[in-house]
Design a protein around this motif. Structure first.
Motif, PDB file in Angstrom:
ATOM      1  N   UNK A 157       0.777  -1.223   0.000  1.00 32.58           N
ATOM      2  CA  UNK A 157       0.000   0.000   0.000  1.00 32.58           C
ATOM      3  C   UNK A 157       0.809   1.273   0.000  1.00 32.58           C
ATOM      4  N   UNK A 158       2.110   1.182  -0.207  1.00 37.53           N
ATOM      5  CA  UNK A 158       2.984   2.356  -0.202  1.00 37.53           C
ATOM      6  C   UNK A 158       2.755   3.190  -1.467  1.00 37.53           C
ATOM      7  N   UNK A 159       3.283   4.428  -1.517  1.00 39.51           N
ATOM      8  CA  UNK A 159       3.097   5.283  -2.696  1.00 39.51           C
ATOM      9  C   UNK A 159       3.489   4.631  -4.026  1.00 39.51           C
ATOM     10  N   UNK A 160       4.575   3.853  -4.123  1.00 41.54           N
ATOM     11  CA  UNK A 160       4.864   3.227  -5.421  1.00 41.54           C
ATOM     12  C   UNK A 160       3.776   2.274  -5.894  1.00 41.54           C
ATOM     13  N   UNK A 161       3.251   1.427  -5.000  1.00 41.61           N
ATOM     14  CA  UNK A 161       2.202   0.498  -5.418  1.00 41.61           C
ATOM     15  C   UNK A 161       0.903   1.243  -5.694  1.00 41.61           C
ATOM     16  N   UNK A 162       0.621   2.321  -4.938  1.00 34.46           N
ATOM     17  CA  UNK A 162      -0.568   3.127  -5.202  1.00 34.46           C
ATOM     18  C   UNK A 162      -0.460   3.804  -6.566  1.00 34.46           C
ATOM     19  N   UNK A 163       0.747   4.246  -6.913  1.00 35.64           N
ATOM     20  CA  UNK A 163       0.973   4.850  -8.222  1.00 35.64           C
ATOM     21  C   UNK A 163       0.695   3.845  -9.336  1.00 35.64           C
ATOM     22  N   UNK A 164       1.226   2.634  -9.182  1.00 39.48           N
ATOM     23  CA  UNK A 164       1.012   1.597 -10.189  1.00 39.48           C
ATOM     24  C   UNK A 164      -0.474   1.293 -10.342  1.00 39.48           C
ATOM     25  N   UNK A 165      -1.174   1.209  -9.236  1.00 38.32           N
ATOM     26  CA  UNK A 165      -2.617   0.938  -9.284  1.00 38.32           C
ATOM     27  C   UNK A 165      -3.362   2.046 -10.016  1.00 38.32           C
ATOM     28  N   UNK A 190       5.864  -1.243 -16.125  1.00 36.33           N
ATOM     29  CA  UNK A 190       5.132  -2.172 -15.267  1.00 36.33           C
ATOM     30  C   UNK A 190       5.765  -2.170 -13.880  1.00 36.33           C
ATOM     31  N   UNK A 191       4.982  -2.550 -12.897  1.00 34.06           N
ATOM     32  CA  UNK A 191       5.420  -2.528 -11.503  1.00 34.06           C
ATOM     33  C   UNK A 191       6.109  -3.848 -11.185  1.00 34.06           C
ATOM     34  N   UNK A 192       7.433  -3.815 -11.067  1.00 35.64           N
ATOM     35  CA  UNK A 192       8.228  -5.032 -10.908  1.00 35.64           C
ATOM     36  C   UNK A 192       8.686  -5.265  -9.467  1.00 35.64           C
ATOM     37  N   UNK A 193       8.138  -4.499  -8.538  1.00 35.78           N
ATOM     38  CA  UNK A 193       8.590  -4.600  -7.156  1.00 35.78           C
ATOM     39  C   UNK A 193       7.690  -5.527  -6.353  1.00 35.78           C
ATOM     40  N   UNK A 194       8.321  -6.305  -5.496  1.00 31.05           N
ATOM     41  CA  UNK A 194       7.553  -7.134  -4.574  1.00 31.05           C
ATOM     42  C   UNK A 194       7.124  -6.301  -3.383  1.00 31.05           C
ATOM     43  N   UNK A 195       6.964  -6.928  -2.245  1.00 31.81           N
ATOM     44  CA  UNK A 195       6.535  -6.209  -1.044  1.00 31.81           C
ATOM     45  C   UNK A 195       7.323  -6.699   0.164  1.00 31.81           C
ATOM     46  N   UNK A 196       8.097  -5.802   0.752  1.00 28.05           N
ATOM     47  CA  UNK A 196       8.660  -5.933   2.094  1.00 28.05           C
ATOM     48  C   UNK A 196       9.866  -6.869   2.254  1.00 28.05           C
ATOM     49  N   UNK A 197      10.080  -7.823   1.361  1.00 29.47           N
ATOM     50  CA  UNK A 197      11.206  -8.733   1.533  1.00 29.47           C
ATOM     51  C   UNK A 197      12.483  -8.092   0.999  1.00 29.47           C
ATOM     52  N   UNK A 333       1.261  11.819  -5.986  1.00 28.37           N
ATOM     53  CA  UNK A 333       1.694  10.964  -7.095  1.00 28.37           C
ATOM     54  C   UNK A 333       3.168  11.202  -7.414  1.00 28.37           C
ATOM     55  N   UNK A 334       3.546  12.466  -7.481  1.00 30.95           N
ATOM     56  CA  UNK A 334       4.926  12.796  -7.849  1.00 30.95           C
ATOM     57  C   UNK A 334       5.884  12.381  -6.734  1.00 30.95           C
ATOM     58  N   UNK A 335       5.443  12.485  -5.479  1.00 35.67           N
ATOM     59  CA  UNK A 335       6.242  11.940  -4.374  1.00 35.67           C
ATOM     60  C   UNK A 335       6.398  10.428  -4.561  1.00 35.67           C
ATOM     61  N   UNK A 336       5.339   9.773  -5.049  1.00 35.73           N
ATOM     62  CA  UNK A 336       5.424   8.348  -5.373  1.00 35.73           C
ATOM     63  C   UNK A 336       6.438   8.075  -6.465  1.00 35.73           C
TER      64      UNK A 336
END
Length: 567
Positions: A157-165, A190-197, A333-336
Motif C-alpha cells: 500500500x505504499x506510494x509506489x504500489x498506489x501509483x502503479x494501481x 510495469x510494476x516489478x517490485x515485490x513487497x517488504x522482503x 503521485x509525484x512523491x510516489x
C-alpha cells in the motif's frame, strides 16, 4: 444540386471517415500499453519435479572431501591494528542517477530511510578528530551492535504500489492515458517490485556488514571485531525478529561474519516473534497501543511530511502534468515517483523515475523523510522514548551482567529471564531491528544533540538542521556501542557510541563530560540510563488516552508536560 466535383469530394470525405473509424474508433484514443502499471513478478526456482537423486549426483563438500590444506589464521583486529577505519563509500552494483538539472549530486544519499548506508564523516556529530578506531590508551572489552535490515521492496500500500494501481486502473476501468517527453516510459512501464522482503542488494548489504567487500573498502564486523570471538565461553547468541526481511538480514549477516557453511553451526540465532500480543524490543510498536492508532500519534509524521510534499513538489507537478494525458497528477503521485526511483534502484539497479527531478527536489525529498521520522519515530513523537526503553534496559542488563528485575516496557520476560536466550557475558552482541527502532533507541538514549534545531517546520528546510534520517536509519544502518578499558586493565571503564562510523558525543547524557573521542565513564552512563528509565513513563506514553492538538510541542520523544500525569 451538387456538381460532380462536389459529389466526388463528399464521397472521399465519407470514405476517409469510414476508414478512420475502422482503425481509430476514438478520435483521441490514448496510447499507453494495456499492461502499463500492471504488477509483474518472476518465479524462481522453477516448479519442477526432479526424477533423480540430487544428493547422490550433487553431494556436498563434506561428502566429496579432498578439501586441500585448511589451517585457519588468527582472528582480525582491524579496529585496533589499522591506522584508519576503512569507510563505506560505494553502493555497488547500484548507480548514482543524474538529476534533471545535471548537478553533481550523490542522489541515493538523499533518500532518507531508503538510502543505502554509508560511512558518515568523522565530524558529522561534532567530533571532527574522532574515529571508530579504538582510542590510544584503551582496549576493547565488548561491542554491542544494533543494525537495520538491508534494502527491501516497498511496504504494502505504499506510494509506489498506489501509483502503479492508479496508472493501471486508468487502462482497465478508464479511458487510458498517453505519456510523452520525460514520462514517455510510463506507456510501457510495469510494476516489478515485490513487497517488504529483501532485495538482492539488501542481502549483499548485510553480508558485507558481516565480513566486508574488500575492493570497495567496506567496513565490517568480523575484520574489525573478530578477535573478540576468542573470549566466548559458549556459542554466541544473536537476535532478530521473525519478519522475513529481518531473518534474512540476520542470516546474511551471520553468513558474512562466520562464513559459509560455518554460520549454520557456529552461533545460535534467536528469532523473536514480531506480531501483536508479543513483547519484542526489536519491534516495540507491536506492544505499544498508541503506536498503532489509525489516526493520531503514529500519523503525525505522515501529516507533517504531506504538508511539505505539497510545498516542494509544486513546480514538479506543473512541469510533469503536461507530459501525461488522461491522468491527473497530484503532489502525492509525484512523491510516489521519487519513492519508486529509490525502491526500483535498490531492487533493480536503475530507475527511469530518477531522471525526472532536480537537485533541489531531491533535497526536498530528503527533508520529507526527515519530517516523517521526526514526528512519528524521533524526538517529535510522543512515544519514541518509550519504545526505545526496552533496548536501553537490555543494554544496562548486559553492561552490569544483571538480569532485568522489572518488566514494564517492550522487554520479553520469557526471553530475557533465560540466561541461554539472553546471555549477559558475551563479548559481542548483535540485534537486528527496523529503521523506526534505531531512531527510538537514539531518543531513549537521550542523544538530543540530534534534536538541536527541532521541532521541524513544514514550509521550508531549516538552516543548521541536525536530524537527518539518512544518517540515523538508512538501509543496513548500524549503531555500535564500544565498551573499553584502559590499556593496563581488563576492567571496563568507558563506553562510546558510533552511528554509521561517526562517533556520537555523549554530553547530553547526564554526567557524561566532553571527550574528543566520545567517551563516557561506564558507571556514569549506567547510572544515567537507570535514571532515564525512571523518567520515561512507558505505561502512560504507550497506553494512556491523551490528546495532542499540536505535534510541534514535542522535542524529547515524550508527550508534552501539559498532558503527563502529575507526580
Amino acid at each position: 444540386m451538387l456538381g460532380l466535383n462536389n459529389v466526388y469530394i463528399v464521397a472521399v470525405l465519407a470514405l476517409t471517415q469510414l476508414v478512420t473509424a475502422s482503425f481509430w474508433p476514438r478520435a483521441h484514443a490514448f496510447s499507453a500499453s494495456p499492461s502499463a502499471g500492471a504488477t509483474v513478478s518472476a518465479e524462481f526456482p522453477p516448479k519442477v519435479t526432479e526424477t533423480f537423486d540430487a544428493s547422490a549426483l550433487f553431494p556436498g563438500g563434506d561428502v566429496v572431501g579432498f578439501r586441500g590444506p585448511t589451517p585457519t589464521g588468527d582472528e582480525a583486529a582491524a579496529i585496533i591494528t589499522a591506522p584508519v577505519a576503512a569507510p563505506v563509500e560505494s553502493y555497488y552494483p547500484l548507480i548514482n542517477p543524474p538529476t534533471l538539472d545535471h548537478k553533481k549530486t550523490n542522489v541515493p544519499r538523499l533518500w532518507g530511510n531508503l538510502a543505502p548506508w554509508y560511512s558518515l564523516p568523522s565530524g558529522t556529530f561534532g567530533l571532527p578528530n574522532s574515529s571508530p578506531q579504538i582510542p590510544k590508551g584503551y582496549k576493547l572489552n565488548s561491542v554491542h551492535l544494533w543494525h537495520r535490515h538491508g534494502a527491501r521492496y516497498p511496504t504494502s500500500g505504499s506510494p509506489p504500489s498506489a501509483l502503479a494501481t492508479k496508472l493501471h486502473n486508468a487502462i482497465i476501468v478508464g479511458t487510458g492515458f498517453t505519456a510523452t517527453g520525460d514520462l514517455k516510459f510510463l506507456n510501457t512501464w510495469t510494476f516489478k517490485l515485490g513487497a517488504e522482503v529483501l532485495t538482492p542488494f539488501g542481502r549483499e548489504q548485510l553480508y558485507d556488514l558481516g565480513v566486508g567487500f574488500s575492493s570497495y573498502g567496506v567496513a565490517n564486523l568480523r575484520v574489525k571485531y573478530g578477535f573478540l570471538l576468542d573470549n566466548f565461553k559458549a556459542l554466541p547468541v544473536f537476535r532478530t525478529t521473525s519478519q522475513d526481511r529481518m531473518l534474512g538480514s540476520a542470516l546474511n549477516f551471520a553468513a558474512g561474519f562466520f562464513g559459509v557453511p560455518m554460520f549454520q553451526t557456529d552461533y545460535h540465532q534467536l528469532i523473536v516473534i514480531e506480531n501483536a500480543g508479543f513483547n519484542n524490543t526489536g519491534a516495540p510498536y507491536k506492544a505499544c497501543v498508541n503506536a498503532n492508532l489509525p489516526i493520531g500519534k503514529r500519523n503525525f509524521g505522515t501529516n507533517q511530511s504531506n504538508a511539505w510534499v505539497n510545498v516542494y513538489l509544486q513546480k514538479a507537478v506543473k512541469r510533469l502534468q503536461p507530459q501525461i494525458k488522461g491522468i491527473n497528477l497530484t503532489a502525492s503521485d509525484v512523491f510516489g515517483f521519487q519513492q519508486t526511483c529509490a525502491y526500483e534502484t535498490v531492487a533493480l539497479g536503475y530507475s527511469a523515475f530518477c531522471d525526472l527531478f532536480t537537485e533541489e527536489e531531491w533535497y526536498g525529498f530528503e527533508y520529507a523523510n526527515d519530517l516523517s521520522f521526526w514526528y512519528s519515530d524521533g524526538f517529535g513523537s510522543p512515544i519514541a522514548a518509550a519504545q526505545g526503553m526496552g533496548y536501553v534496559q537490555e543494554l544496562v542488563a548486559r553492561l552490569t551482567h544483571t538480569s532485568i528485575q522489572i518488566y514494564n516496557t517492550s522487554t520479553n520476560s520469557t526471553i530475557d529471564n533465560n540466561p541461554i536466550t539472553m546471555p549477559l557475558d558475551q563479548p559481542i552482541y548483535v540485534d537486528a531491528t527496523h529503521d523506526f527502532v534505531i531512531s527510538y533507541l537514539v531518543v531513549a538514549l537521550n542523544l538530543t544533540m540530534l534534536a538541536g534545531n527541532g521541532p521541524l517546520p513544514t514550509d521550508h528546510v531549516p538552516k543548521g538542521q541536525t536530524f537527518f534520517v539518512n544518517q540515523i536509519a538508512p538501509f543496513a544502518s548500524n549503531l555500535v556501542a564500544q565498551v573499553l578499558s584502559s590499556s593496563s586493565s581488563n576492567t571496563p571503564s568507558h563506553i562510546r557510541f558510533i552511528l554509521n562510523d561517526a562517533v556520537l558525543p555523549l554530553t547530553t547524557i547526564n554526567g557524561c563530560t566532553a571527550s574528543p573521542d566520545g567517551l563516557c565513564k561506564l558507571g556514569t552512563f549506567i547510572s544515567a540510563m537507570m535514571e532515564r528509565n525512571s523518567q520515561v513513563d512507558y505505561a502512560f506514553d504507550c497506553f494512556a488516552n491523551y490528546t495532542l492538538a499540536d505535534p510541534t510541542q514535542i522535542t524529547d520523544g515524550r508527550p508534552p508536560p501539559s498532558v503527563r500525569p502529575t507526580v
